[in-house]
Design a protein around this motif. Structure first.
Motif, PDB file in Angstrom:
ATOM      1  N   SER A 165       0.828  -1.395   0.069  1.00 12.53           N
ATOM      2  CA  SER A 165       0.115  -0.022  -0.062  1.00 12.53           C
ATOM      3  C   SER A 165       0.919   1.300   0.093  1.00 12.53           C
ATOM      4  O   SER A 165       1.794   1.355   0.856  1.00 12.53           O
ATOM      5  N   ASP A 166       0.593   2.460  -0.813  1.00 13.17           N
ATOM      6  CA  ASP A 166       1.125   3.313  -0.729  1.00 13.17           C
ATOM      7  C   ASP A 166       0.747   4.381   0.216  1.00 13.17           C
ATOM      8  O   ASP A 166       0.122   5.269  -0.003  1.00 13.17           O
ATOM      9  N   ALA A 167       0.962   4.039   1.567  1.00 12.62           N
ATOM     10  CA  ALA A 167       0.661   4.771   2.584  1.00 12.62           C
ATOM     11  C   ALA A 167       1.681   5.758   3.079  1.00 12.62           C
ATOM     12  O   ALA A 167       3.050   5.537   2.769  1.00 12.62           O
ATOM     13  N   LYS A 168       1.164   6.726   3.880  1.00 13.09           N
ATOM     14  CA  LYS A 168       2.059   7.594   4.679  1.00 13.09           C
ATOM     15  C   LYS A 168       2.109   7.351   6.351  1.00 13.09           C
ATOM     16  O   LYS A 168       0.892   6.896   6.665  1.00 13.09           O
ATOM     17  N   LEU A 169       3.040   7.498   6.881  1.00  8.03           N
ATOM     18  CA  LEU A 169       3.027   7.546   8.559  1.00  8.03           C
ATOM     19  C   LEU A 169       3.431   8.610   9.236  1.00  8.03           C
ATOM     20  O   LEU A 169       4.549   9.294   8.736  1.00  8.03           O
ATOM     21  N   ALA A 170       2.800   9.151  10.310  1.00 15.18           N
ATOM     22  CA  ALA A 170       2.962  10.147  10.962  1.00 15.18           C
ATOM     23  C   ALA A 170       2.898   9.425  12.631  1.00 15.18           C
ATOM     24  O   ALA A 170       2.367   8.691  12.934  1.00 15.18           O
ATOM     25  N   VAL A 171       4.121   9.801  13.218  1.00 13.68           N
ATOM     26  CA  VAL A 171       4.686   9.208  14.453  1.00 13.68           C
ATOM     27  C   VAL A 171       4.271  10.378  15.571  1.00 13.68           C
ATOM     28  O   VAL A 171       5.024  11.467  15.277  1.00 13.68           O
ATOM     29  N   VAL A 172       3.454  10.267  16.505  1.00 13.76           N
ATOM     30  CA  VAL A 172       3.095  11.302  17.427  1.00 13.76           C
ATOM     31  C   VAL A 172       3.902  10.848  18.920  1.00 13.76           C
ATOM     32  O   VAL A 172       2.879  10.247  19.600  1.00 13.76           O
ATOM     33  N   PRO A 173       4.977  10.898  19.337  1.00 15.78           N
ATOM     34  CA  PRO A 173       5.488  10.465  20.817  1.00 15.78           C
ATOM     35  C   PRO A 173       4.655  10.994  21.794  1.00 15.78           C
ATOM     36  O   PRO A 173       4.183  12.241  21.848  1.00 15.78           O
ATOM     37  N   ARG A 174       4.362  10.265  22.766  1.00  9.12           N
ATOM     38  CA  ARG A 174       3.596  10.836  23.838  1.00  9.12           C
ATOM     39  C   ARG A 174       4.112  11.953  24.663  1.00  9.12           C
ATOM     40  O   ARG A 174       3.595  12.691  25.127  1.00  9.12           O
ATOM     41  N   HIS A 175       5.534  11.875  24.702  1.00  8.47           N
ATOM     42  CA  HIS A 175       6.556  12.719  25.479  1.00  8.47           C
ATOM     43  C   HIS A 175       7.482  13.572  24.680  1.00  8.47           C
ATOM     44  O   HIS A 175       8.399  13.008  23.872  1.00  8.47           O
ATOM     45  N   PRO A 176       7.252  14.858  24.672  1.00  5.88           N
ATOM     46  CA  PRO A 176       7.997  15.793  24.061  1.00  5.88           C
ATOM     47  C   PRO A 176       9.505  15.621  24.098  1.00  5.88           C
ATOM     48  O   PRO A 176      10.342  15.899  23.180  1.00  5.88           O
ATOM     49  N   GLU A 177      10.030  15.126  25.232  1.00  4.24           N
ATOM     50  CA  GLU A 177      11.327  15.089  25.433  1.00  4.24           C
ATOM     51  C   GLU A 177      11.950  13.716  24.654  1.00  4.24           C
ATOM     52  O   GLU A 177      13.323  13.501  24.611  1.00  4.24           O
ATOM     53  N   ARG A 178      11.094  13.142  24.045  1.00  2.00           N
ATOM     54  CA  ARG A 178      11.631  11.877  23.084  1.00  2.00           C
ATOM     55  C   ARG A 178      11.561  12.227  21.550  1.00  2.00           C
ATOM     56  O   ARG A 178      12.014  11.345  20.927  1.00  2.00           O
ATOM     57  N   PHE A 179      11.157  13.469  21.503  1.00  2.00           N
ATOM     58  CA  PHE A 179      11.298  13.787  19.938  1.00  2.00           C
ATOM     59  C   PHE A 179      12.626  13.577  19.301  1.00  2.00           C
ATOM     60  O   PHE A 179      12.349  12.986  18.175  1.00  2.00           O
ATOM     61  N   GLU A 180      13.665  13.674  19.665  1.00  2.00           N
ATOM     62  CA  GLU A 180      14.953  13.675  18.887  1.00  2.00           C
ATOM     63  C   GLU A 180      15.366  12.335  18.977  1.00  2.00           C
ATOM     64  O   GLU A 180      15.807  11.846  17.779  1.00  2.00           O
ATOM     65  N   ALA A 181      15.184  11.591  19.738  1.00  2.00           N
ATOM     66  CA  ALA A 181      15.335  10.098  19.918  1.00  2.00           C
ATOM     67  C   ALA A 181      14.591   9.380  18.722  1.00  2.00           C
ATOM     68  O   ALA A 181      15.011   8.526  18.070  1.00  2.00           O
ATOM     69  N   VAL A 182      13.080   9.673  18.661  1.00  2.00           N
ATOM     70  CA  VAL A 182      12.433   9.214  17.847  1.00  2.00           C
ATOM     71  C   VAL A 182      12.629   9.466  16.418  1.00  2.00           C
ATOM     72  O   VAL A 182      12.517   8.682  15.315  1.00  2.00           O
ATOM     73  N   PHE A 183      12.952  10.849  16.231  1.00  2.00           N
ATOM     74  CA  PHE A 183      13.464  11.348  14.923  1.00  2.00           C
ATOM     75  C   PHE A 183      14.824  10.545  14.335  1.00  2.00           C
ATOM     76  O   PHE A 183      14.844  10.175  13.224  1.00  2.00           O
ATOM     77  N   GLU A 184      15.469  10.128  15.202  1.00  2.00           N
ATOM     78  CA  GLU A 184      16.696   9.390  14.889  1.00  2.00           C
ATOM     79  C   GLU A 184      16.206   8.075  14.395  1.00  2.00           C
ATOM     80  O   GLU A 184      16.832   7.532  13.338  1.00  2.00           O
ATOM     81  N   LEU A 185      15.549   7.446  15.250  1.00  2.00           N
ATOM     82  CA  LEU A 185      15.081   6.060  14.790  1.00  2.00           C
ATOM     83  C   LEU A 185      14.305   5.902  13.651  1.00  2.00           C
ATOM     84  O   LEU A 185      14.682   5.126  12.824  1.00  2.00           O
ATOM     85  N   MET A 186      13.617   7.066  13.352  1.00  2.00           N
ATOM     86  CA  MET A 186      12.673   7.046  12.062  1.00  2.00           C
ATOM     87  C   MET A 186      13.836   7.323  10.793  1.00  2.00           C
ATOM     88  O   MET A 186      13.613   6.765   9.742  1.00  2.00           O
TER      89      MET A 186
END
Length: 388
Positions: free
Chosen positions: A241-262
């Motif tokens: 499927s030609d889908a898109k994904l948006a990830v919304v972490p629960r806690h803002p202090e994890r934004f950078e770590a999640v971005f690196e994982l993505m």
């Protein structure tokens, strides 16, 4: 001060001294930079300005949001709110109210001022708070009260303590019959089942975003460890499927770590990646939503929601009413014990383990959108609060 209360106070002071080095250390971390100094050192956390108000105590973001329909019915009252977490505090500040952090128990006898009534939400059972406020002549109500099945055995081991604590409470408005029975087992009295007050909340979007032409999957309120499972499943799903994904972490202090994982997954699979804060768009294959207060706006243009907090055993799930209101197809984990009452009212949800997310995504094409059935009447609660 009664002998048991005095002993409890002494114990809390000893624990405070033992934990002091850790508290100082945690005060420098972004997540606790505001809450720990306020709660444990009373920094920028003065007493309420007046007595005889209506005081609500909530823990975090979800409970603070749940206050909205109640506060709209109490517009003429002197409202005060205490919270525990930074996100809850930020949400509470959006109301026309005096907002504070609830201090550590050792400080409560000197910090708290007597009010007309104290309404405590969910499972915030603080012995010094209840005892001190009752001694000051404040009526106490437990609202949206719950004891999860997972926690019930631990509470029962200290039933004598909770019976003493709950004896200060005028009435308990429980979420369900199961919660009522658990409170009865602890020796509580005067309990009424009214359902979950989150059902009374008005769910709305605050901004309008352009919906992508392809399927949009949102991983909402995710916690550490959950994003990796979502990303693996999304990569597999993209093969069909030609889908898109948006990830919304629960806690803002994890934004950078999640971005690196993505970024790692994007680079490995030749996918584009963007930050929502930079362009407010969903043109990239994957988008990190690194902004607060946007979840409903994004649910409004989403097709599928992978609701976080229930793929781990220690979180207990998150509120399913918002994605269901917008007709999203919901996938969540099996560990939603803190939200069990809310999930009773939401239909067509897939409950899966983290390694089954891909299969659930594939099944979404055959399933109807999620929906909510149930309402709650707040009138008895408002009448009780306003009772002289």
């Amino acid at each position: 001060m009664k002998p048991f209360t005095f002993l409890y106070f002494i114990l809390s002071a000893v624990l405070y001294l033992v934990a002091l080095p850790l508290l100082v250390y945690l005060s420098f971390k972004q997540k606790y930079r505001e809450s720990i100094p306020s709660r444990f050192f009373l920094f920028n956390n003065p007493r309420f300005k007046s007595d005889n108000g209506v005081w609500f105590h909530v823990c975090s973001l979800g409970e603070a949001r749940a206050l909205k329909p109640i506060l709209e019915l109490l517009k003429d009252q002197d409202i005060k709110i205490t919270t525990i977490t930074h996100t809850g505090h930020a949400e509470a500040r959006r109301y026309d109210a005096e907002v504070r952090y609830l201090p550590y128990e050792m400080f409560v006898p000197f910090w708290a001022r007597g009010q007309k009534i104290l309404i405590v939400l969910e499972a915030e059972f603080w012995f010094m708070l209840f005892t001190v406020m009752r001694a000051k002549g404040t009526r106490i109500i437990l609202l949206n009260a719950r004891i999860s099945e997972k926690s019930a055995k631990k509470y029962l081991q200290f039933a004598w303590f909770y019976k003493k604590l709950l004896s200060n409470v005028e009435i308990i408005y429980a979420q369900s019959e199961a919660d009522k029975n658990r409170f009865l087992a602890l020796g509580a009295k005067n309990i009424e089942v009214i359902g979950n007050i989150k059902l009374a909340g008005k769910i709305e979007k605050t901004k309008e975003y352009k919906k992508p032409e392809v399927e949009l999957i949102v991983a909402g309120s995710t916690h550490d460890g959950e994003e990796e499972s979502v990303l693996k499943s999304f990569i597999e799903y993209r093969k069909q499927s030609d889908a898109k994904l948006a990830v919304v972490p629960r806690h803002p202090e994890r934004f950078e770590a999640v971005f690196e994982l993505m970024k790692k997954y994007a680079d490995k699979n030749s996918l584009t990646l963007s930050r929502f804060s930079q362009n407010k768009e969903f043109k990239a294959d994957m988008v990190l939503v690194d902004a607060m207060g946007e979840l409903n706006n994004i649910y409004a243009i989403s097709d599928i929601v992978i609701l976080g907090g229930a793929f781990r055993e220690d979180v207990g799930g998150h509120n399913p009413l918002e994605p269901a209101y917008f007709g999203c197809k919901i996938i969540t984990g099996k560990h939603f014990f803190h939200q069990k009452e809310l999930f009773k009212y939401v239909h067509h949800v897939q409950y899966v383990e983290s390694d089954e997310i891909h299969k659930a995504l594939m099944r979404c094409k055959e399933l109807p959108p999620s929906m909510v059935e149930e309402k709650i009447n707040l009138e008895p609660v408002i009448n009780r609060i306003l009772k002289n």
